[in-house]
Design a protein around this motif. Structure first.
Motif, PDB file in Angstrom:
ATOM      1  N   LEU A   6       7.954 -11.919  -1.736  1.00 42.10           N
ATOM      2  CA  LEU A   6       7.358 -10.951  -0.736  1.00 42.10           C
ATOM      3  C   LEU A   6       7.788  -9.660  -1.230  1.00 42.10           C
ATOM      4  CD1 LEU A   6       6.782 -10.128   2.090  1.00 42.10           C
ATOM      5  CD2 LEU A   6       9.135 -10.468   2.854  1.00 42.10           C
ATOM      6  N   PHE A   7       6.804  -8.655  -1.290  1.00 44.69           N
ATOM      7  CA  PHE A   7       6.941  -7.204  -1.753  1.00 44.69           C
ATOM      8  C   PHE A   7       7.012  -6.327  -0.593  1.00 44.69           C
ATOM      9  CE2 PHE A   7       5.027  -9.263  -5.609  1.00 44.69           C
ATOM     10  CZ  PHE A   7       5.853  -9.153  -6.548  1.00 44.69           C
ATOM     11  N   ILE A   8       7.966  -5.252  -0.578  1.00 41.02           N
ATOM     12  CA  ILE A   8       7.905  -4.332   0.549  1.00 41.02           C
ATOM     13  C   ILE A   8       8.244  -3.154   0.043  1.00 41.02           C
ATOM     14  CG2 ILE A   8       8.919  -3.795   2.743  1.00 41.02           C
ATOM     15  CD1 ILE A   8      10.534  -6.828   2.000  1.00 41.02           C
ATOM     16  N   CYS A   9       7.122  -2.203   0.322  1.00 40.34           N
ATOM     17  CA  CYS A   9       7.146  -0.848   0.163  1.00 40.34           C
ATOM     18  C   CYS A   9       8.116  -0.116   0.735  1.00 40.34           C
ATOM     19  CB  CYS A   9       5.879  -0.240   0.261  1.00 40.34           C
ATOM     20  SG  CYS A   9       5.689   1.640  -0.336  1.00 40.34           S
ATOM     21  N   THR A  56      -0.263   2.399  -0.974  1.00 35.95           N
ATOM     22  CA  THR A  56      -1.015   2.498   0.304  1.00 35.95           C
ATOM     23  C   THR A  56      -0.671   3.718   1.456  1.00 35.95           C
ATOM     24  OG1 THR A  56       0.498   1.079   1.463  1.00 35.95           O
ATOM     25  CG2 THR A  56      -1.508  -0.009   0.408  1.00 35.95           C
ATOM     26  N   CYS A  57      -0.220   4.606   0.531  1.00 40.53           N
ATOM     27  CA  CYS A  57       0.427   5.941   1.227  1.00 40.53           C
ATOM     28  C   CYS A  57      -0.328   6.346   2.361  1.00 40.53           C
ATOM     29  CB  CYS A  57       0.656   7.002   0.232  1.00 40.53           C
ATOM     30  SG  CYS A  57       1.573   6.393  -1.210  1.00 40.53           S
ATOM     31  N   ASP A  58      -1.745   6.404   2.635  1.00 42.27           N
ATOM     32  CA  ASP A  58      -2.503   6.919   3.655  1.00 42.27           C
ATOM     33  C   ASP A  58      -2.496   5.678   4.860  1.00 42.27           C
ATOM     34  OD1 ASP A  58      -3.979   5.215   2.206  1.00 42.27           O
ATOM     35  OD2 ASP A  58      -5.916   6.514   2.778  1.00 42.27           O
ATOM     36  N   ARG A  59      -1.805   4.452   4.560  1.00 42.70           N
ATOM     37  CA  ARG A  59      -1.996   3.460   5.603  1.00 42.70           C
ATOM     38  C   ARG A  59      -0.494   2.697   5.350  1.00 42.70           C
ATOM     39  NH1 ARG A  59      -7.201   2.729   7.185  1.00 42.70           N
ATOM     40  NH2 ARG A  59      -8.752   3.242   5.670  1.00 42.70           N
ATOM     41  N   PRO A  60       0.607   3.507   5.765  1.00 42.97           N
ATOM     42  CA  PRO A  60       2.028   2.811   5.813  1.00 42.97           C
ATOM     43  C   PRO A  60       2.027   1.858   6.988  1.00 42.97           C
ATOM     44  CG  PRO A  60       1.971   5.105   6.473  1.00 42.97           C
ATOM     45  CD  PRO A  60       0.674   4.664   6.104  1.00 42.97           C
ATOM     46  N   CYS A  61       2.878   1.054   7.004  1.00 42.44           N
ATOM     47  CA  CYS A  61       3.545   0.413   6.016  1.00 42.44           C
ATOM     48  C   CYS A  61       2.915  -0.682   5.373  1.00 42.44           C
ATOM     49  CB  CYS A  61       5.131  -0.217   6.577  1.00 42.44           C
ATOM     50  SG  CYS A  61       6.126   1.259   7.230  1.00 42.44           S
ATOM     51  N   SER A  62       3.509  -1.141   4.267  1.00 45.23           N
ATOM     52  CA  SER A  62       2.762  -2.335   3.422  1.00 45.23           C
ATOM     53  C   SER A  62       3.570  -3.265   2.806  1.00 45.23           C
ATOM     54  CB  SER A  62       1.906  -1.579   2.180  1.00 45.23           C
ATOM     55  OG  SER A  62       2.527  -0.888   1.572  1.00 45.23           O
ATOM     56  N   ILE A  63       3.069  -4.671   2.736  1.00 50.08           N
ATOM     57  CA  ILE A  63       3.776  -5.740   2.022  1.00 50.08           C
ATOM     58  C   ILE A  63       2.774  -6.351   1.257  1.00 50.08           C
ATOM     59  CG2 ILE A  63       5.625  -5.759   3.886  1.00 50.08           C
ATOM     60  CD1 ILE A  63       3.948  -8.652   4.636  1.00 50.08           C
ATOM     61  N   GLY A  64       3.283  -7.216   0.414  1.00 50.98           N
ATOM     62  CA  GLY A  64       2.437  -8.121  -0.490  1.00 50.98           C
ATOM     63  C   GLY A  64       3.085  -9.568  -0.394  1.00 50.98           C
TER      64      GLY A  64
END
Length: 131
Positions: A6-9, A56-64
């Protein structure tokens, strides 16, 4: 068996007017997930990694979510704000559990936690997919 990841920005933040001493929403979300993960029953199956940026700076927050022989899920525009970090952290771990439960990594839309049903979700086929 290899772990899924799980990646979290950690740099994501909904407001550009954040005070310099205030941590980014993504950093707070990552910290909450890592705290919950320490006592999570499936801890040995999932690695949690905070990353500097998922672009995804214009659509925060993001995960993968990524795993061997499974598709990668990328979610952005997760509405982390107004002190809902713990609720969102629990939703992310619920989604992670569904990912781990699926042998092929497929998560039906109806099984996504409601708070994670954003308009920006990508399901990227596994790189070892035979076309």
């Amino acid at each position: 068996m290899s772990k899924s990841t799980l990646f979290i920005c950690r740099s994501c933040h909904h407001s550009e007017q954040r005070a310099p001493e205030q941590p980014a929403d993504g950093a707070v979300l990552c910290d909450r997930i890592q705290t919950l993960h320490q006592n999570w029953a499936r801890q040995s199956e999932l690695e949690v990694q905070g990353v500097d940026c998922l672009w995804t700076c214009d659509r925060p927050c993001s995960i993968g979510l990524a795993g061997a022989h499974k598709p990668t899920y990328a979610l952005a525009n997760i509405l982390v704000k107004d002190g809902n970090h713990s609720e969102m952290a629990e939703a992310v771990l619920q989604l992670s559990e569904r990912y781990l439960d699926s042998k092929q990594g497929n998560i039906p839309w109806k099984q996504f936690p409601e708070s994670l049903k954003t308009e920006f979700i990508a399901r990227i086929p596994p790189s070892d997919l035979n076309l």
